[in-house]
Design an enzyme around this catalytic site. Structure first.
Site, mmCIF file in Angstrom:
data_model
loop_
_atom_site.group_PDB
_atom_site.id
_atom_site.type_symbol
_atom_site.label_atom_id
_atom_site.label_comp_id
_atom_site.label_asym_id
_atom_site.label_seq_id
_atom_site.Cartn_x
_atom_site.Cartn_y
_atom_site.Cartn_z
ATOM 1 N N HIS A 27 -10.035 -4.908 -7.238
ATOM 2 C CA HIS A 27 -8.698 -4.648 -6.680
ATOM 3 C C HIS A 27 -8.279 -5.778 -5.760
ATOM 4 O O HIS A 27 -9.105 -6.359 -5.052
ATOM 5 C CB HIS A 27 -8.669 -3.304 -5.937
ATOM 6 C CG HIS A 27 -9.525 -3.266 -4.710
ATOM 7 N ND1 HIS A 27 -9.015 -3.369 -3.438
ATOM 8 C CD2 HIS A 27 -10.864 -3.171 -4.544
ATOM 9 C CE1 HIS A 27 -9.993 -3.310 -2.549
ATOM 10 N NE2 HIS A 27 -11.131 -3.192 -3.190
ATOM 11 N N ARG B 26 -9.436 3.375 -1.150
ATOM 12 C CA ARG B 26 -8.083 3.409 -1.721
ATOM 13 C C ARG B 26 -8.062 3.252 -3.241
ATOM 14 O O ARG B 26 -7.006 3.202 -3.842
ATOM 15 C CB ARG B 26 -7.230 2.308 -1.078
ATOM 16 C CG ARG B 26 -7.080 2.472 0.434
ATOM 17 C CD ARG B 26 -6.578 1.187 1.071
ATOM 18 N NE ARG B 26 -7.566 0.107 0.947
ATOM 19 C CZ ARG B 26 -7.380 -1.126 1.417
ATOM 20 N NH1 ARG B 26 -6.249 -1.441 2.006
ATOM 21 N NH2 ARG B 26 -8.322 -2.045 1.268
HETATM 22 CO CO CO Z 1 -12.995 -3.775 -2.517
#
Ligand code: CO
Length: 211
Positions: A99, A47
């Protein structure tokens, strides 16, 4: 053949056609060489696609990704990418981008054994231990998780600055800045953690190399 597999092959053909429609020399030009100003070190998470989230075109970003965006100084893969990016491509920026919601960081906070990856994310457990007091003082689990994601990025930027490759570049006066970002899976925005290095003066004395 699965639908997905067939679809990605078709997608490729369509992509080539659309690029050529815009510029018939597109691939000819790209095949002549690359001169990216940026090395991206990010998580393997599907993602967080490096190029897309910063609107970069092919040729603009040299990319290294692994689970939890770690800079491990015995990792030949990372060192080879770093050496080539700094010494051959002469990138001007290196961004470590973590992230929120990172599975690797989450796993490192827990006790479940997952397999070989246990040994990879051990590095994050070491980091947890270093910042244990601060992390354990955060009651909210989500906030503690977010904090470790951020601390992990900061640590990896420091670890980049400690490498002989980066310190050597600074020593010879090469323009090279290191940065740490966190990407928000649920917003799409990156946050600059404001951990920036362009020389080794902020490193602990023991890590400074007389190159
Ligand atoms: Co990661």
């Amino acid at each position: 053949m699965s639908n997905f597999y067939k679809k990605i092959l078709d997608n490729n053909k369509q992509w080539v056609e659309s690029q050529l429609a815009l510029d018939p020399d597109y691939f000819n030009d790209l095949s002549k060489g690359q001169n990216p100003p940026l090395l991206w070190i990010g998580c393997s998470d599907s993602r967080v696609p490096a190029n897309e989230i910063i609107g970069a075109k092919p040729g603009e970003v040299f990319v290294h990704r692994n689970i939890a965006n770690l800079v491990i100084h015995t990792d030949m893969n990372m060192l080879s990418v770093l050496d080539y990016a700094v010494n051959a491509l002469k990138v001007k920026h290196i961004i470590v981008c973590g992230h929120y919601g990172c599975g690797g960081v989450k796993a490192a906070m827990g006790n479940e054994s997952i397999g070989i990856i246990d040994n990879w994310i051990r590095h994050i457990k070491d980091l947890f231990r270093i910042h244990q007091e601060e992390l354990l003082s955060i009651d909210d689990e989500e906030k503690r998780f977010n904090k470790l994601v951020e601390l992990n990025v900061v640590e990896q930027v420091y670890d980049l600055a400690k490498t002989s490759i980066v310190q050597n570049a600074w020593k010879i006066g090469q323009e090279l800045s290191l940065h740490g970002w966190v990407y928000g899976l649920n917003s799409g925005y990156v946050t600059d953690l404001d951990v920036n290095f362009s020389c080794n003066k902020d490193l602990d004395e023991v890590f400074k190399l007389n190159i």
